[in-house]
Motif scaffolding. Structure first.
Motif, PDB file in Angstrom:
ATOM      1  N   GLY A  13       0.798  -1.219   0.000  1.00 10.50           N
ATOM      2  CA  GLY A  13       0.000   0.000   0.000  1.00 10.50           C
ATOM      3  C   GLY A  13       0.828   1.265   0.000  1.00 10.50           C
ATOM      4  O   GLY A  13       0.347   2.342  -0.391  1.00 10.50           O
ATOM      5  N   LEU A  14       2.074   1.166   0.436  1.00  7.76           N
ATOM      6  CA  LEU A  14       2.968   2.323   0.499  1.00  7.76           C
ATOM      7  C   LEU A  14       3.587   2.641  -0.869  1.00  7.76           C
ATOM      8  O   LEU A  14       4.112   3.746  -1.070  1.00  7.76           O
ATOM      9  N   THR A  15       3.516   1.718  -1.814  1.00  8.38           N
ATOM     10  CA  THR A  15       4.175   1.873  -3.116  1.00  8.38           C
ATOM     11  C   THR A  15       3.849   3.184  -3.823  1.00  8.38           C
ATOM     12  O   THR A  15       4.749   3.839  -4.359  1.00  8.38           O
ATOM     13  N   PRO A  16       2.579   3.651  -3.850  1.00  6.62           N
ATOM     14  CA  PRO A  16       2.286   4.916  -4.545  1.00  6.62           C
ATOM     15  C   PRO A  16       3.025   6.125  -3.976  1.00  6.62           C
ATOM     16  O   PRO A  16       3.186   7.133  -4.669  1.00  6.62           O
ATOM     17  N   LEU A  17       3.484   6.040  -2.733  1.00  5.84           N
ATOM     18  CA  LEU A  17       4.229   7.144  -2.131  1.00  5.84           C
ATOM     19  C   LEU A  17       5.722   7.092  -2.440  1.00  5.84           C
ATOM     20  O   LEU A  17       6.483   7.944  -2.007  1.00  5.84           O
ATOM     21  N   ARG A  18       6.146   6.074  -3.191  1.00  5.46           N
ATOM     22  CA  ARG A  18       7.527   5.909  -3.680  1.00  5.46           C
ATOM     23  C   ARG A  18       8.568   6.009  -2.543  1.00  5.46           C
ATOM     24  O   ARG A  18       9.466   6.829  -2.557  1.00  5.46           O
ATOM     25  N   PRO A  19       8.447   5.175  -1.527  1.00  5.13           N
ATOM     26  CA  PRO A  19       9.389   5.261  -0.403  1.00  5.13           C
ATOM     27  C   PRO A  19      10.824   4.966  -0.817  1.00  5.13           C
ATOM     28  O   PRO A  19      11.068   4.115  -1.673  1.00  5.13           O
ATOM     29  N   ARG A  20      11.746   5.672  -0.203  1.00  5.80           N
ATOM     30  CA  ARG A  20      13.174   5.373  -0.379  1.00  5.80           C
ATOM     31  C   ARG A  20      13.581   4.174   0.472  1.00  5.80           C
ATOM     32  O   ARG A  20      14.485   3.425   0.108  1.00  5.80           O
ATOM     33  N   ALA A  21      12.942   4.041   1.632  1.00  4.88           N
ATOM     34  CA  ALA A  21      13.287   2.954   2.553  1.00  4.88           C
ATOM     35  C   ALA A  21      12.170   2.799   3.573  1.00  4.88           C
ATOM     36  O   ALA A  21      11.436   3.744   3.861  1.00  4.88           O
ATOM     37  N   VAL A  22      12.061   1.587   4.118  1.00  8.32           N
ATOM     38  CA  VAL A  22      11.190   1.317   5.264  1.00  8.32           C
ATOM     39  C   VAL A  22      12.000   0.477   6.246  1.00  8.32           C
ATOM     40  O   VAL A  22      12.560  -0.557   5.862  1.00  8.32           O
ATOM     41  N   ARG A 117      16.117  -3.175  11.157  1.00 13.26           N
ATOM     42  CA  ARG A 117      15.784  -4.188  10.149  1.00 13.26           C
ATOM     43  C   ARG A 117      15.257  -3.484   8.897  1.00 13.26           C
ATOM     44  O   ARG A 117      14.292  -2.718   8.963  1.00 13.26           O
ATOM     45  N   VAL A 118      15.892  -3.720   7.782  1.00 12.38           N
ATOM     46  CA  VAL A 118      15.475  -3.109   6.525  1.00 12.38           C
ATOM     47  C   VAL A 118      14.345  -3.939   5.921  1.00 12.38           C
ATOM     48  O   VAL A 118      14.535  -5.110   5.581  1.00 12.38           O
ATOM     49  N   LEU A 119      13.176  -3.333   5.809  1.00 15.84           N
ATOM     50  CA  LEU A 119      12.033  -3.999   5.185  1.00 15.84           C
ATOM     51  C   LEU A 119      11.936  -3.673   3.706  1.00 15.84           C
ATOM     52  O   LEU A 119      11.349  -4.442   2.934  1.00 15.84           O
ATOM     53  N   TYR A 120      12.508  -2.529   3.335  1.00 16.81           N
ATOM     54  CA  TYR A 120      12.483  -2.120   1.930  1.00 16.81           C
ATOM     55  C   TYR A 120      13.542  -1.032   1.721  1.00 16.81           C
ATOM     56  O   TYR A 120      13.741  -0.182   2.595  1.00 16.81           O
ATOM     57  N   GLY A 121      14.213  -1.064   0.579  1.00 19.82           N
ATOM     58  CA  GLY A 121      15.076   0.028   0.163  1.00 19.82           C
ATOM     59  C   GLY A 121      16.415   0.081   0.867  1.00 19.82           C
ATOM     60  O   GLY A 121      16.975  -0.941   1.262  1.00 19.82           O
ATOM     61  N   GLY A 122      16.925   1.317   1.029  1.00 23.53           N
ATOM     62  CA  GLY A 122      18.271   1.535   1.559  1.00 23.53           C
ATOM     63  C   GLY A 122      18.366   1.317   3.055  1.00 23.53           C
ATOM     64  O   GLY A 122      17.371   1.305   3.784  1.00 23.53           O
ATOM     65  N   SER A 123      19.582   1.171   3.528  1.00 28.08           N
ATOM     66  CA  SER A 123      19.833   0.918   4.947  1.00 28.08           C
ATOM     67  C   SER A 123      19.891   2.231   5.717  1.00 28.08           C
ATOM     68  O   SER A 123      20.146   3.302   5.147  1.00 28.08           O
ATOM     69  N   PRO A 124      19.710   2.189   7.042  1.00 28.75           N
ATOM     70  CA  PRO A 124      19.854   3.407   7.852  1.00 28.75           C
ATOM     71  C   PRO A 124      21.228   4.053   7.704  1.00 28.75           C
ATOM     72  O   PRO A 124      21.336   5.285   7.719  1.00 28.75           O
ATOM     73  N   ALA A 125      22.278   3.241   7.561  1.00 28.35           N
ATOM     74  CA  ALA A 125      23.630   3.799   7.460  1.00 28.35           C
ATOM     75  C   ALA A 125      23.771   4.741   6.278  1.00 28.35           C
ATOM     76  O   ALA A 125      24.567   5.692   6.317  1.00 28.35           O
ATOM     77  N   GLY A 126      22.999   4.505   5.222  1.00 26.77           N
ATOM     78  CA  GLY A 126      23.121   5.336   4.037  1.00 26.77           C
ATOM     79  C   GLY A 126      22.285   6.598   4.062  1.00 26.77           C
ATOM     80  O   GLY A 126      22.497   7.489   3.226  1.00 26.77           O
ATOM     81  N   LEU A 127      21.334   6.707   4.984  1.00 24.15           N
ATOM     82  CA  LEU A 127      20.412   7.841   4.978  1.00 24.15           C
ATOM     83  C   LEU A 127      20.339   8.593   6.301  1.00 24.15           C
ATOM     84  O   LEU A 127      19.979   9.765   6.332  1.00 24.15           O
TER      85      LEU A 127
END
Length: 246
Positions: A13-22, A117-127
């Motif tokens: 459901g979050l896809t339309p918001l184009r998340p960078r990471a979750v 825990r990365v559920l989607y996209g980039g890691s916390p270290a990168g952002l």
């Protein structure tokens, strides 16, 4: 599993918001997750400013999830790369069935860096900017002094399970952070409490409710006594902690 089903529907459901990471933090990331009891604490990094249209989409998404049995446990803050640098900044958050605004605290930020825990996209270290030790230290003291210590004086709160649990566990976690410079899970914090002088009856009560398969609800007389024991311990304990590390 209900948790997997809920997370899958949420990410879809979050896809339309184009998340960078979750990302997940808290119990789900730290290995102490108890399905049906633990909250699902999430951070979603969106690509740009969170304007009214995004807020409406977030609200609609969470309302669509209400059919999922664990949906009330899912809490998510919505941030952007441009707003992640300020730990005092409040962000759009869905929690307790409604829209709130609250910061992503230094403790949450350190959790994300240490075991997020990365559920989607980039890691916390990168952002996510790193958390200085002084920032973590100051937050732990401030949270105990300005939030939890005044709450101890509000007797009605401590007849509720959630206040007893979080009050004692947050105190133990803050103590370990200030003493040793590290974060611990709620299970590890529970194990610390007897050595910190917490009332054994209350510690055992928390353990039964958090980890037994089918804990019996507490009788009212025990709730009243538990509240008295917790407040009698926690007030002086917080005062001593703040004096030692403030």
């Amino acid at each position: 599993m209900p948790t997997t089903s809920l997370l899958d529907r949420f990410l879809d459901g979050l896809t339309p918001l184009r998340p960078r990471a979750v990302w997940a933090h808290g119990s789900l990331a730290g290995g102490d997750y108890q399905e049906g009891r633990s909250d699902l604490d999430l951070i979603a990094v969106l690509p740009g400013p969170v304007r009214l249209g995004s807020v409406r989409r977030v609200v609609a998404l969470h309302r669509r999830l209400r059919a999922e049995p664990l949906a009330p446990k899912l809490h998510c803050s919505y941030v952007t790369p441009a707003t992640l640098g300020d730990p005092d900044r409040s962000h759009l958050t869905w929690a307790h069935g409604r829209v709130l605004r609250r910061p992503v605290t230094p403790v949450t930020r350190r959790e994300l860096h240490d075991f997020g825990r990365v559920l989607y996209g980039g890691s916390p270290a990168g952002l996510l900017p790193p958390v200085p030790e002084r920032q973590l230290h100051d937050f732990a003291v401030r949270d105990q002094r300005d939030h939890w210590r005044p709450a101890v004086d509000k007797a009605r709160l401590w007849r509720q399970d959630v206040w007893v649990d979080l009050g004692l566990l947050t105190f133990a976690r803050a103590t370990v952070t200030l003493r040793d410079g590290r974060l611990v899970s709620k299970r590890e914090a529970l194990a610390e409490l007897p050595a910190l002088g917490a009332p054994v009856e209350v510690v055992e009560d928390i353990a039964h409710r958090r980890y037994d398969d089918d804990p019996a609800p507490a009788a009212q007389d025990w709730r009243d006594r538990r509240a008295e024991l917790t407040r009698a311990y926690l007030g002086p304990a917080i005062d001593a902690l703040v004096t030692a590390y403030g």
